[in-house]
Design a protein around this motif. Structure first.
Motif, short mmCIF file in Angstrom:
data_model
loop_
_atom_site.label_atom_id
_atom_site.label_comp_id
_atom_site.label_asym_id
_atom_site.label_seq_id
_atom_site.Cartn_x
_atom_site.Cartn_y
_atom_site.Cartn_z
N ALA A 58 -13.43 -4.15 -16.91
CA ALA A 58 -13.49 -2.77 -17.39
C ALA A 58 -14.41 -2.64 -18.59
CB ALA A 58 -12.09 -2.27 -17.75
N VAL A 59 -14.35 -3.62 -19.51
CA VAL A 59 -15.26 -3.61 -20.65
C VAL A 59 -16.70 -3.65 -20.17
CG1 VAL A 59 -16.07 -4.90 -22.65
CG2 VAL A 59 -13.62 -4.67 -22.23
N ALA A 60 -16.96 -4.54 -19.21
CA ALA A 60 -18.32 -4.68 -18.68
C ALA A 60 -18.76 -3.42 -17.98
CB ALA A 60 -18.38 -5.86 -17.71
N THR A 61 -17.88 -2.88 -17.13
CA THR A 61 -18.23 -1.67 -16.39
C THR A 61 -18.40 -0.49 -17.33
OG1 THR A 61 -16.95 -2.51 -14.53
CG2 THR A 61 -17.57 -0.20 -14.46
N SER A 62 -17.56 -0.43 -18.36
CA SER A 62 -17.70 0.65 -19.33
C SER A 62 -19.05 0.58 -20.03
CB SER A 62 -16.58 0.56 -20.38
OG SER A 62 -15.34 0.69 -19.78
N ALA A 63 -19.47 -0.65 -20.32
CA ALA A 63 -20.80 -0.80 -20.91
C ALA A 63 -21.86 -0.29 -19.96
CB ALA A 63 -21.07 -2.26 -21.27
N LEU A 64 -21.70 -0.57 -18.69
CA LEU A 64 -22.66 -0.11 -17.69
C LEU A 64 -22.72 1.40 -17.62
CD1 LEU A 64 -22.03 -2.44 -14.62
CD2 LEU A 64 -24.05 -2.38 -16.06
N VAL A 65 -21.57 2.04 -17.69
CA VAL A 65 -21.55 3.47 -17.44
C VAL A 65 -21.63 4.31 -18.70
CG1 VAL A 65 -20.23 3.14 -15.34
CG2 VAL A 65 -19.01 3.65 -17.45
N SER A 66 -21.74 3.68 -19.87
CA SER A 66 -21.78 4.50 -21.08
C SER A 66 -22.94 4.15 -21.99
CB SER A 66 -20.47 4.32 -21.86
OG SER A 66 -20.27 2.99 -22.23
N LEU A 67 -23.92 3.44 -21.48
CA LEU A 67 -25.10 3.13 -22.29
C LEU A 67 -25.95 4.37 -22.49
CD1 LEU A 67 -26.31 -0.20 -20.64
CD2 LEU A 67 -25.39 0.05 -22.93
N PRO A 68 -26.20 4.78 -23.75
CA PRO A 68 -27.08 5.90 -23.98
C PRO A 68 -28.55 5.47 -23.89
CG PRO A 68 -26.27 5.08 -26.07
CD PRO A 68 -25.60 4.26 -24.98
N SER A 69 -29.45 6.41 -23.91
CA SER A 69 -30.87 6.10 -23.82
C SER A 69 -31.38 5.66 -25.20
CB SER A 69 -31.65 7.33 -23.35
OG SER A 69 -33.00 7.03 -23.23
N TRP A 70 -32.07 4.52 -25.25
CA TRP A 70 -32.55 3.99 -26.51
C TRP A 70 -34.04 3.68 -26.42
CZ3 TRP A 70 -29.39 4.16 -30.63
CH2 TRP A 70 -28.03 4.33 -30.38
N ALA A 71 -34.59 3.36 -27.57
CA ALA A 71 -36.03 3.09 -27.65
C ALA A 71 -36.40 1.94 -26.72
CB ALA A 71 -36.40 2.73 -29.09
N ALA A 72 -37.61 2.05 -26.16
CA ALA A 72 -38.05 1.07 -25.17
C ALA A 72 -38.24 -0.32 -25.77
CB ALA A 72 -39.36 1.54 -24.53
N ASP A 73 -38.37 -0.41 -27.11
CA ASP A 73 -38.64 -1.70 -27.72
C ASP A 73 -37.37 -2.42 -28.18
OD1 ASP A 73 -38.02 -0.01 -29.77
OD2 ASP A 73 -39.73 -0.53 -31.03
N GLU A 74 -36.21 -1.89 -27.85
CA GLU A 74 -34.96 -2.54 -28.23
C GLU A 74 -34.75 -3.77 -27.36
OE1 GLU A 74 -30.37 -1.46 -29.35
OE2 GLU A 74 -31.44 -0.18 -27.97
N ALA A 75 -34.50 -4.91 -27.97
CA ALA A 75 -34.32 -6.15 -27.23
C ALA A 75 -33.09 -6.06 -26.34
CB ALA A 75 -34.21 -7.32 -28.20
N PRO A 76 -33.12 -6.72 -25.18
CA PRO A 76 -31.99 -6.61 -24.24
C PRO A 76 -30.67 -7.08 -24.82
CG PRO A 76 -33.50 -8.36 -23.58
CD PRO A 76 -34.19 -7.57 -24.64
N GLU A 77 -30.68 -8.24 -25.51
CA GLU A 77 -29.43 -8.74 -26.05
C GLU A 77 -28.90 -7.86 -27.18
OE1 GLU A 77 -32.53 -11.06 -28.45
OE2 GLU A 77 -32.36 -9.97 -26.55
N ALA A 78 -29.83 -7.26 -27.95
CA ALA A 78 -29.41 -6.36 -29.02
C ALA A 78 -28.77 -5.11 -28.46
CB ALA A 78 -30.62 -5.99 -29.89
N LEU A 79 -29.33 -4.61 -27.37
CA LEU A 79 -28.78 -3.43 -26.72
C LEU A 79 -27.36 -3.69 -26.22
CD1 LEU A 79 -30.63 -1.05 -24.31
CD2 LEU A 79 -28.40 -1.92 -23.68
#
Length: 208
Positions: free
Chosen positions: A12-33
């Motif tokens: 659920a934590v993982a899925t919640s992350a999937l479904v609630s990610l807002p739009s962020w700058a294109a240069d944000e590193a994947p792990e930081a996001l």
């Protein structure tokens, strides 16, 4: 030993992350996001009694507002449907995405109440600067053994997107691909859509 509800809580934590990610700058590193969003999602779950109670409407509202600009859900659905995706018409593809999204939300909504004292640690990202696909690896720690939780991500024009997740060595898309393939082989693409719709309808109002 990890029980079923604890495992569902992690998913659920993982899925919640999937479904609630807002739009962020294109240069944000994947792990930081993923790191930031995971923290925000867990904090939001702990602070929201409705989500803790598995309020499906509350979660669906969150999905509808934020999923499409945040996750490559088209790729996720296409990967889950597998080789049959190209056989589907644009309308069928749209219906499959809608039903698959609803399935994920309803399947794990009740487990959100299980998110309590877990913490998440991240492993160093193994990637080159020019890579356009990476795997962000993490562990969820709480009671019992640490739980592996990984995200497959791809770099798109508007930033990094998640398109699959792995819990305890099991990738979500691959799990559904097997189920979907069996249904399509038996009843066709419309049969899969109907089966998903029926499953979602039967899950309406359930919280666990």
């Amino acid at each position: 030993m990890l029980n079923r509800r604890s495992l569902l809580g992690v998913v659920a934590v993982a899925t919640s992350a999937l479904v609630s990610l807002p739009s962020w700058a294109a240069d944000e590193a994947p792990e930081a996001l993923v790191k930031r969003i995971t923290g925000e999602v867990m904090a939001a779950v702990k602070a929201d009694p409705a989500i803790q109670a598995g309020d499906v409407n509350r979660i669906i509202q969150l999905v509808d507002e934020k999923i499409m600009p945040s996750v490559n859900f088209s790729r996720m659905t296409a990967s889950a449907v597998g080789r049959h995706w190209r056989q589907a018409t644009p309308e069928q593809q749209k219906q499959l995405q809608e039903e698959f999204k609803t399935l994920l939300v309803r399947t794990y909504s009740g487990a959100l109440g299980e998110v309590k004292d877990q913490t998440v640690t991240f492993r160093p990202l193994r990637a080159r600067p020019e890579d356009t696909e990476v795997v962000v690896r993490s562990e969820v720690r709480g009671r019992g053994e640490p739980i592996q939780l990984d995200y497959r991500m791809e770099k798109m024009a508007d930033g990094w997107k998640i398109y699959d997740l792995n819990v305890l060595g099991i990738w979500l898309v691959e799990t559904y691909r097997t189920q979907f393939s069996q249904e399509i082989n038996a009843r066709g693409i419309d049969g899969l859509i109907a089966a998903l719709a029926q499953r979602n309808k039967s899950n309406t109002g359930k919280t666990g």
